[in-house]
Design a protein around this motif. Sequence first.
Motif, mmCIF file in Angstrom:
data_model
loop_
_atom_site.group_PDB
_atom_site.id
_atom_site.type_symbol
_atom_site.label_atom_id
_atom_site.label_comp_id
_atom_site.label_asym_id
_atom_site.label_seq_id
_atom_site.Cartn_x
_atom_site.Cartn_y
_atom_site.Cartn_z
ATOM 1 N N TYR A 177 0.865 -1.183 0.000
ATOM 2 C CA TYR A 177 0.000 0.000 0.000
ATOM 3 C C TYR A 177 0.900 1.231 0.000
ATOM 4 C CZ TYR A 177 -3.977 -2.868 1.747
ATOM 5 O OH TYR A 177 -4.972 -3.792 1.928
ATOM 6 N N PHE A 178 0.909 1.956 -1.094
ATOM 7 C CA PHE A 178 1.761 3.142 -1.206
ATOM 8 C C PHE A 178 1.038 4.379 -0.693
ATOM 9 C CE2 PHE A 178 3.509 0.228 -4.344
ATOM 10 C CZ PHE A 178 4.861 0.347 -4.101
ATOM 11 N N ASN A 179 1.801 5.249 -0.062
ATOM 12 C CA ASN A 179 1.307 6.555 0.369
ATOM 13 C C ASN A 179 2.481 7.520 0.287
ATOM 14 O OD1 ASN A 179 0.651 8.896 1.902
ATOM 15 N ND2 ASN A 179 -0.944 7.765 2.974
ATOM 16 N N LEU A 180 2.510 8.322 -0.787
ATOM 17 C CA LEU A 180 3.667 9.176 -1.070
ATOM 18 C C LEU A 180 3.740 10.416 -0.181
ATOM 19 C CD1 LEU A 180 3.817 9.022 -4.984
ATOM 20 C CD2 LEU A 180 4.794 7.456 -3.294
ATOM 21 N N LYS A 185 1.218 10.916 6.489
ATOM 22 C CA LYS A 185 0.728 12.202 7.011
ATOM 23 C C LYS A 185 -0.663 12.542 6.485
ATOM 24 C CE LYS A 185 4.373 14.703 5.823
ATOM 25 N NZ LYS A 185 5.417 13.702 5.526
ATOM 26 N N ASP A 186 -1.050 11.891 5.377
ATOM 27 C CA ASP A 186 -2.329 12.221 4.748
ATOM 28 C C ASP A 186 -2.871 10.976 4.048
ATOM 29 O OD1 ASP A 186 -4.476 13.686 3.898
ATOM 30 O OD2 ASP A 186 -3.331 15.110 2.681
ATOM 31 N N THR A 187 -4.124 11.019 3.608
ATOM 32 C CA THR A 187 -4.678 9.935 2.801
ATOM 33 C C THR A 187 -4.131 10.042 1.380
ATOM 34 O OG1 THR A 187 -6.582 11.231 2.051
ATOM 35 C CG2 THR A 187 -6.825 10.021 4.138
ATOM 36 N N ILE A 188 -4.527 9.081 0.542
ATOM 37 C CA ILE A 188 -4.067 9.085 -0.854
ATOM 38 C C ILE A 188 -5.062 9.795 -1.772
ATOM 39 C CG2 ILE A 188 -2.511 7.120 -0.745
ATOM 40 C CD1 ILE A 188 -6.071 6.640 -1.943
ATOM 41 N N ASN A 189 -6.067 10.443 -1.228
ATOM 42 C CA ASN A 189 -7.111 11.091 -2.039
ATOM 43 C C ASN A 189 -6.542 12.040 -3.087
ATOM 44 O OD1 ASN A 189 -8.373 10.029 0.359
ATOM 45 N ND2 ASN A 189 -10.210 11.154 -0.193
ATOM 46 N N THR A 285 -7.752 1.157 -3.576
ATOM 47 C CA THR A 285 -7.544 2.381 -2.791
ATOM 48 C C THR A 285 -7.909 2.222 -1.312
ATOM 49 O OG1 THR A 285 -9.681 3.128 -3.674
ATOM 50 C CG2 THR A 285 -7.699 4.008 -4.723
ATOM 51 N N ALA A 286 -7.706 1.013 -0.785
ATOM 52 C CA ALA A 286 -7.886 0.750 0.657
ATOM 53 C C ALA A 286 -9.266 1.158 1.154
ATOM 54 C CB ALA A 286 -6.786 1.452 1.467
ATOM 55 N N ASN A 287 -10.275 0.828 0.345
ATOM 56 C CA ASN A 287 -11.651 1.170 0.703
ATOM 57 C C ASN A 287 -12.150 0.371 1.903
ATOM 58 O OD1 ASN A 287 -11.510 2.475 -1.912
ATOM 59 N ND2 ASN A 287 -11.956 0.470 -2.780
ATOM 60 N N ASN A 288 -11.562 -0.811 2.116
ATOM 61 C CA ASN A 288 -11.990 -1.681 3.207
ATOM 62 C C ASN A 288 -11.041 -1.656 4.397
ATOM 63 O OD1 ASN A 288 -14.200 -2.668 1.624
ATOM 64 N ND2 ASN A 288 -12.748 -3.964 0.520
ATOM 65 N N LEU A 289 -10.056 -0.761 4.361
ATOM 66 C CA LEU A 289 -9.120 -0.671 5.481
ATOM 67 C C LEU A 289 -9.823 -0.037 6.680
ATOM 68 C CD1 LEU A 289 -6.296 -0.951 6.691
ATOM 69 C CD2 LEU A 289 -5.679 1.231 5.614
ATOM 70 N N LYS A 302 -9.466 4.419 6.445
ATOM 71 C CA LYS A 302 -9.827 4.203 5.047
ATOM 72 C C LYS A 302 -9.035 5.132 4.119
ATOM 73 C CE LYS A 302 -14.148 3.678 2.429
ATOM 74 N NZ LYS A 302 -15.623 3.667 2.530
ATOM 75 N N HIS A 303 -8.686 4.618 2.941
ATOM 76 C CA HIS A 303 -8.006 5.398 1.898
ATOM 77 C C HIS A 303 -6.631 5.905 2.343
ATOM 78 C CE1 HIS A 303 -12.381 6.278 0.560
ATOM 79 N NE2 HIS A 303 -11.920 5.218 -0.097
ATOM 80 N N LEU A 304 -5.954 5.115 3.174
ATOM 81 C CA LEU A 304 -4.638 5.532 3.650
ATOM 82 C C LEU A 304 -3.510 5.032 2.743
ATOM 83 C CD1 LEU A 304 -3.713 7.273 6.023
ATOM 84 C CD2 LEU A 304 -3.245 5.179 7.305
#
Length: 345
Positions: A177-180, A185-189, A285-289, A302-304
């Motif tokens: 699960y990538f989060n740049l 610090k934030d979601t991937i939105n 997009t980690a909808n079920n996290l 969610k969405h992390l």
Amino acid sequence: MKIETTKLQNDWKQFNLINDNGMSIRLLNYGGIITQIITPDKDGTFENIVLGYKNYKDYETDPNFFGALIGRVAGRIQEANFEIDGKKHELEANDGANHLHGGSNGLHRVIWDTEPFQENDTIGVKLSHSSSDGEGGYPGNIKVSVTYMLNNKNELILQYSGTTDKTTPLTMTNHSYFNLSGNVKDTINNHHVIIDSKQFVELDDKLIPTGTITNAVNTPFDFRQGRKLNDGITTKAKQNKIAGNGYDHYFLFDHDRRESVVVKDTGNGRVLTIETDQPGMVMYTANNLGSGLELAEGPSKKHLGVCFETQGSPASLHHKGFPSVIVQPGEIYHQRTTFRFSVEY
């Protein structure tokens, strides 16, 4: 460049690959799990850009497949069965009535044999595993290997290989699960994503492919010119709603471009570029996290993170016209995916 090896609980080992630029990748022999990827932003700040647990023991019961190698078959298999040459094979139904990611004892749950190596400007670890005929319901004795390689171009290369002695489905992937944003610090939105694809696979309300390949043009699934993931997270489009507000879909690559995927955090300048020889990928997009898990940098939500699962399509086991996942005796399954990390100023 160097490789640091640490013994953890039981037979678990952790490998830390560090290149000459200070970029590093941590992975476990358990499940081939990538627990951390440290890259710089445009200001030279090094931070983790994948989701991972604070406590290693949580990987043993992880329902989210954080960073893991997935197989024998990545993705969902309809009604937990398939037919080969008229013979029906029953699998574990571990996702409602369906089979997900190789089952509860898939490749994400095994301790892989490992062989660290260094050559020229590349360091890495080769992971190997054998699975016996009938294991998890799958036919064939298979031998598989996955090699993680880090070079001084800040590229993480995953090279997969496999053989079987019976006709069998085999398509592996990595479930990072990538989060740049760095240190979550934030979601991937607001991640800006470009995908070399104008077609995606329609899902039913159980997230199983319907058999229909859909034109993405003029929908939230058209990423050819680039768009923010938030477009699909907030839209009222039926396919995004079915996925739990976001994406959990197989995109068929056009292979018109060298790069299959380009992901950017426009705030800090981090860029992830993905090149692959695979016919498509699942973007999730980690909808079920769920919330409340103790991750390395804070609580989950969610969405992390966002996964780019390059692979063949398990829908091909039930529908025609999809990229095959069948491997024959004497044939070598192979796959190569490169994740390149850079910055834009």
